[in-house]
Design an enzyme around this catalytic site. Structure first.
Site, PDB file in Angstrom:
ATOM      1  N   MET B   1       2.016   8.036  -3.888  1.00  0.00           N
ATOM      2  CA  MET B   1       1.080   8.311  -2.804  1.00  0.00           C
ATOM      3  C   MET B   1       1.513   8.964  -1.024  1.00  0.00           C
ATOM      4  O   MET B   1       2.077   8.681  -0.871  1.00  0.00           O
ATOM      5  CB  MET B   1      -0.132   7.071  -2.490  1.00  0.00           C
ATOM      6  N   CYS B   2       0.124  10.354  -1.213  1.00  0.00           N
ATOM      7  CA  CYS B   2       0.719  10.415  -0.016  1.00  0.00           C
ATOM      8  C   CYS B   2      -0.716  11.730   0.683  1.00  0.00           C
ATOM      9  O   CYS B   2      -1.147  10.719  -0.291  1.00  0.00           O
ATOM     10  CB  CYS B   2       1.334  12.415  -0.233  1.00  0.00           C
ATOM     11  N   GLY B   3      -1.244  12.176   1.525  1.00  0.00           N
ATOM     12  CA  GLY B   3      -1.989  12.902   1.975  1.00  0.00           C
ATOM     13  C   GLY B   3      -2.089  14.662   2.247  1.00  0.00           C
ATOM     14  O   GLY B   3      -0.359  14.421   2.892  1.00  0.00           O
ATOM     15  N   ARG B  32      -2.069   6.359   3.415  1.00  0.00           N
ATOM     16  CA  ARG B  32      -1.572   7.619   2.323  1.00  0.00           C
ATOM     17  C   ARG B  32       0.060   7.688   2.147  1.00  0.00           C
ATOM     18  O   ARG B  32       0.535   8.168   1.386  1.00  0.00           O
ATOM     19  CB  ARG B  32      -2.571   8.765   1.850  1.00  0.00           C
ATOM     20  N   ASN B 176       1.046  16.416  -3.044  1.00  0.00           N
ATOM     21  CA  ASN B 176       0.589  14.605  -3.298  1.00  0.00           C
ATOM     22  C   ASN B 176       0.902  14.671  -5.252  1.00  0.00           C
ATOM     23  O   ASN B 176       0.366  16.011  -5.549  1.00  0.00           O
ATOM     24  CB  ASN B 176      -0.726  14.943  -2.811  1.00  0.00           C
TER      25      ASN B 176
END
Lengths: 238, 301
Positions: B1-3, B32, B176
């Protein structure tokens, strides 16, 4: 008694700009099983928060002014939740009963694994709408994205617009009704005859959803029952 | 997960406060990606005949004045460094490629995070809120910006492994998702002369875009090539000197939302980041469709 009635008729406004999400959801949960309290809520400033009005278990009405994040109205029982905006991933996922109505668009996995009740999306739904649905009815005023009704088990998906790629892949017994085009059907999903009983069902669902469309314009899709799980020879494997 | 976040100003009022809005958007994506954060800001074009480098040093006591003197000597002119935390921007009287090459050769202890006329890339490990404060993001004026909050899955948590990744002059990529064919693709790209400095999967996507662009593809074509050549999950946002583009893989598991008003265009992994912008409640908002390139560019004046 008159005072109580007036209390019940009043709309309680909850501002998520000043009230924590946990506090809001706890207040809504405390109404489970007919416990006394307000019956009509208006939530303002949701600002895309996740899990708004999740896990409700009471015959209450919750209106949300604005856009919500993930899993809004998830696991809903008995309540009516209206979103006056868009909703992100997993709106009304695993809902059991009641109604969830979204005025705008919804992101992926709307109504996923839902077991009952009615989910209405007035705009478009993104990919995987109704994935693994197990009895919920889903009515979409616009179109649905790819892999919608993937492994759908029972319940109805009514789409007034178009459906994306691989509609109804590996479907079991759910009924899919689409008015517009279907980009492609998924494995073991086929078009089926639209009989009077199906047109009646579509008419009832459209009426319940307050959406205006001619039931005669829809086509029906469902399972060909040819995949592994449908072969009696494989029954012993389960 | 990333933002991921992106903001493109259509009105002067947004340009004035670009950094403040970017910081607010980035902080909303902390959950995130709490382990690193980074931004690419397009601002203050270097004067004609000069170019801009954003350099990173692992040494907190780096003597940036000395770096400036070296560049001055090499190219005849270099402005005073603009230092923000572990990074410094240097504007030298050189072509961006030449200045970049000079740093690699003469100061291998430094890392050029970006090179070009307008781009500046800053990135660091730590919480987005701490990053925004340390790099004084609220000071930035600019035309557009991208940001990233990282939750590492494919490689270590380091400054170099943080996003955005430079993909060429004035170009950058934030991601992402995770790529599964990055090892093979990295080897193939190395044979094409593309250099890699980390084991990070996103750096491979950045290298892939750099290669396609070098071979003459338009940005849109290069991005469309990702649909065939990259295996994995991704929502990409690519920054250019004039704007930014967004692409989601065909499966589209990784979220993205786009929104537009008369004053700005914004993209984010989630609505929460866009909700903090002025006029967001009345913005047109939609989810980008899988496998489609969305692009905004500033009209050239």
């Amino acid at each position: 008694m008159a005072v109580v009635e007036r209390e019940h008729a009043a709309v309680e406004v909850v501002d998520l700009g000043t009230t924590s999400l946990r506090e809001l959801n706890q207040r809504l949960h405390d109404l489970a099983g007919g416990a006394p309290g307000a019956r009509h809520f208006r939530i303002v400033n949701p600002s895309g928060a996740h899990a708004v009005a999740c896990g409700l278990d009471a015959e209450i009405e919750v209106e949300i002014d604005g856009h919500v994040g993930y899993y809004c109205a998830g696991m809903n029982k008995h309540a009516t939740v209206r979103v006056h905006g868009n909703a992100s991933t997993g709106i009304a996922e695993n809902m059991m009963s009641g109604r969830v109505i979204v005025d705008g668009n919804v992101s992926q996995s709307a109504g996923a694994t839902g077991r009952g009740g009615l989910l209405v999306v007035r705009g478009n739904a993104s990919s995987r709408c109704g994935i693994s649905m197990k009895g919920v009815d889903i009515v979409v005023g616009g179109s649905v994205g790819h892999m919608s009704a993937f492994m759908a088990q029972t319940g109805c998906l009514v789409v007034c617009g178009d459906a994306g790629e691989a509609l109804g892949d590996s479907i079991y017994e759910a009924r899919l009704y689409v008015r517009g085009s279907v980009a492609s059907l998924g494995a073991d999903c086929i078009e089926k005859e639209m009989r009077d009983e199906h047109r009646r069902q579509v008419a009832e669902l459209l009426e319940a959803s307050e959406l205006d469309a001619d039931p005669a314009g829809f086509r029906r899709y469902g399972s060909a029952r040819q995949l592994y799980t449908f072969k009696v020879d494989n029954a012993a494997a389960y | 997960m990333c933002g991921i976040v992106g903001l493109f100003a259509k009105a002067p009022g947004i340009e004035e406060r670009l950094g403040e809005h970017l910081a607010a958007m980035l902080v909303q994506m902390s959950s995130r990606g709490p382990d690193s954060a980074g931004v690419a800001v397009y601002r203050d074009p270097a004067p004609s005949g000069a170019s801009k480098l954003t350099l990173y040093s692992a040494d907190p006591r780096e003597h940036w004045g000395a770096v400036r003197d070296q560049l001055h000597e090499a190219f005849g002119a270099c402005e005073e460094p603009s230092v923000r935390a572990s990074h410094a921007v240097l504007v030298a009287a050189a072509e961006a490629e030449d200045a970049d090459a000079w740093v690699r050769e003469h100061r291998p202890d430094l890392r050029a995070m970006s090179a070009g006329q307008v781009i500046e890339i800053y990135k660091e490990t730590g919480l987005p809120e701490d990053f925004a404060r340390a790099f004084a993001l609220e000071d930035f004026r600019g035309t557009h910006a991208l940001g990233h909050t990282r939750m590492a899955t494919e490689s270590r948590v380091t400054t170099e492994g943080s996003h955005p990744f430079s993909t060429g002059l004035d170009l950058c990529l934030v991601h992402n998702g995770s790529l599964s064919n990055h090892n093979r693709l990295r080897e193939n790209l190395r044979r094409e002369g593309i250099e890699f400095q980390t084991e990070n999967d996103t750096e491979v996507a950045a290298g892939y875009l750099a290669w396609r662009l070098r071979e003459g593809a338009s940005l849109e074509r290069a991005l469309e090539g990702c649909l065939d050549d990259l295996d994995g999950f991704y929502t990409f946002a690519v920054g250019t000197a004039d704007g930014f583009a967004v692409l989601r893989d065909p499966i589209a598991c990784k979220p993205a939302v786009l929104a537009e008003t008369d004053d700005w265009v914004a993209m984010s992994s989630e609505w929460r980041s866009i909700a903090v912008l002025p006029g967001a409640a009345d913005a047109e908002a939609w989810e980008p469709e899988p496998g489609i390139v969305y692009a905004w560019e500033k009209a050239l004046v």
